[in-house]
Motif scaffolding. Sequence first.
Motif, PDB file in Angstrom:
ATOM      1  N   GLN A 113      36.750  57.280  29.473  1.00 11.76           N
ATOM      2  CA  GLN A 113      35.648  57.817  28.285  1.00 11.76           C
ATOM      3  C   GLN A 113      36.090  59.347  27.699  1.00 11.76           C
ATOM      4  O   GLN A 113      35.892  59.496  26.467  1.00 11.76           O
ATOM      5  N   PHE A 142      30.399  49.237  33.541  1.00 15.88           N
ATOM      6  CA  PHE A 142      30.119  48.608  34.488  1.00 15.88           C
ATOM      7  C   PHE A 142      29.490  49.092  35.857  1.00 15.88           C
ATOM      8  O   PHE A 142      29.161  48.797  36.908  1.00 15.88           O
ATOM      9  N   LEU A 172      34.207  48.523  28.024  1.00 13.22           N
ATOM     10  CA  LEU A 172      33.289  49.409  27.220  1.00 13.22           C
ATOM     11  C   LEU A 172      33.209  49.350  25.897  1.00 13.22           C
ATOM     12  O   LEU A 172      34.064  48.812  25.308  1.00 13.22           O
TER      13      LEU A 172
HETATM   14  N1  SAM Z   1      41.965  44.640  33.673  1.00 13.11           N
HETATM   15  C1  SAM Z   1      42.989  45.258  32.601  1.00 13.11           C
HETATM   16  C2  SAM Z   1      44.232  44.971  32.999  1.00 13.11           C
HETATM   17  O1  SAM Z   1      44.605  44.329  34.058  1.00 13.11           O
HETATM   18  O2  SAM Z   1      45.487  44.717  32.103  1.00 13.11           O
HETATM   19  C3  SAM Z   1      42.663  46.615  32.178  1.00 13.11           C
HETATM   20  C4  SAM Z   1      42.991  47.539  33.227  1.00 13.11           C
HETATM   21  S1  SAM Z   1      42.775  49.246  32.845  1.00 13.11           S
HETATM   22  C5  SAM Z   1      43.665  50.243  34.082  1.00 13.11           C
HETATM   23  C6  SAM Z   1      41.198  49.595  33.246  1.00 13.11           C
HETATM   24  C7  SAM Z   1      40.223  48.919  32.376  1.00 13.11           C
HETATM   25  O3  SAM Z   1      38.612  49.211  32.768  1.00 13.11           O
HETATM   26  C8  SAM Z   1      39.912  49.666  30.906  1.00 13.11           C
HETATM   27  O4  SAM Z   1      40.209  48.374  29.992  1.00 13.11           O
HETATM   28  C9  SAM Z   1      38.947  50.361  30.782  1.00 13.11           C
HETATM   29  O5  SAM Z   1      38.331  50.587  29.306  1.00 13.11           O
HETATM   30  C10 SAM Z   1      37.687  49.713  31.600  1.00 13.11           C
HETATM   31  N2  SAM Z   1      36.967  50.714  32.267  1.00 13.11           N
HETATM   32  C11 SAM Z   1      36.893  52.010  32.758  1.00 13.11           C
HETATM   33  N3  SAM Z   1      35.799  52.292  32.939  1.00 13.11           N
HETATM   34  C12 SAM Z   1      34.742  51.230  32.538  1.00 13.11           C
HETATM   35  C13 SAM Z   1      33.354  51.192  32.626  1.00 13.11           C
HETATM   36  N4  SAM Z   1      32.690  52.186  33.071  1.00 13.11           N
HETATM   37  N5  SAM Z   1      32.758  50.196  32.387  1.00 13.11           N
HETATM   38  C14 SAM Z   1      33.585  49.051  31.789  1.00 13.11           C
HETATM   39  N6  SAM Z   1      35.011  49.125  31.557  1.00 13.11           N
HETATM   40  C15 SAM Z   1      35.443  50.028  32.104  1.00 13.11           C
END
Ligand code: SAM
Length: 344
Positions: free
Chosen positions: A144, A238, A212
């Motif tokens: 964020q 999440f 997000l």
């Molecule tokens: N799962 C995907 C992959 O394996 O390619 C993306 C992994 S990336 C390292 C982490 C993901 O978690 C990002 O898309 C990010 O936006 C999401 N994320 C981080 N904090 C979050 C939150 N508090 N709520 C929802 N999504 C979140």
Amino acid sequence: DSELKKEDLQRIIELMDGFKASKALFTSSKMGVFDLLQTRPGLDAAQVAQELKASVKGTECLLEACVALGLLKSKGRTGQSPMYENTHLATRFLLSDAPLSLQGYIRHCNDTVWPLFSHLESAVQDGSNQREKAFGKKSQDVFQDTYYNSKEVKLRFMNAMHSIAKVTGKAVATAFDLSKFKTACDIGGCTGAMAYEFTKAHPKLSVTVFDLPAVVEMSEHFHPLHTDNRVSFVAGDFFKDELPKADLYILARILHDWPDEKVHLLLSKIADACTPGCGVLLSEIFLDEERRGPSRGLLQALSMSEGKQRSATEYSLLLKSHGFVTAHVKHTANLLDAMLCIKA
Ligand code: SAM
């Protein structure tokens, strides 16, 4: 014994030069060398330089280095300058429109990871990430506060996730028999690349991507040509918001970003949403139990994020404390491993 072994010398030189090789790869990819030589194979250095609006001397050095690294081939012509073309490695992974293109991730390595690693000494001294030193901005939550603050950085990060997910997606999606699950929720599913691999591999599965709002609002830039109405997107946080209901929760490259307390918070929310028989499919690099490898995971940990790299046993124990029993662990031949856990 004091005799100098050729392999030892070779190995240490490889390690010393590793950063030069990485940067040569990043630079040629960013400047568009491989895309250019794909449409116009056989150009010489002066022609490439003209197309890229770069110096002839610099381009020549870069192209020669790429040949030595196995990314380009050169064909000599007597009395004339050599002609260049892509090797299969470049064609497979370095073109912007290749199905397994790593260009997005390479760009992220160049623009984000490289500056962070240039402050590795301070990172090790302080035990914390150096985002403020590298980018001049204080941040609490990497997503964020750093990645999603500007549209450009956000798209770059999403592209990076997208390219890795496309390369690893099939191996993760086909790691286990998922036929008993009808609905899945890909927690932190980013661009949906992984979700599309799951629906491709499992014709009866629907997947909700939960990420997000800043990410979900950009997701249509990443939809594949043939979209699939079994993939949908829901925006939320999440750690705070209610999670979509599903039989299977996918956690791909999520938990390594967070310390144990945050992992427990997220897992307890998932456990609350699950009934017995529901599953969690976790995908990460699993460290060896003795933490001696793979080096990819251990090197990634040096970026000193808030999270940490863990072994399959450590992940199993975290999940177990929320009532999930590990059913299968699979070390894929791809970049990510996978584990399937079932709610007791
Ligand atoms: N799962 C995907 C992959 O394996 O390619 C993306 C992994 S990336 C390292 C982490 C993901 O978690 C990002 O898309 C990010 O936006 C999401 N994320 C981080 N904090 C979050 C939150 N508090 N709520 C929802 N999504 C979140």
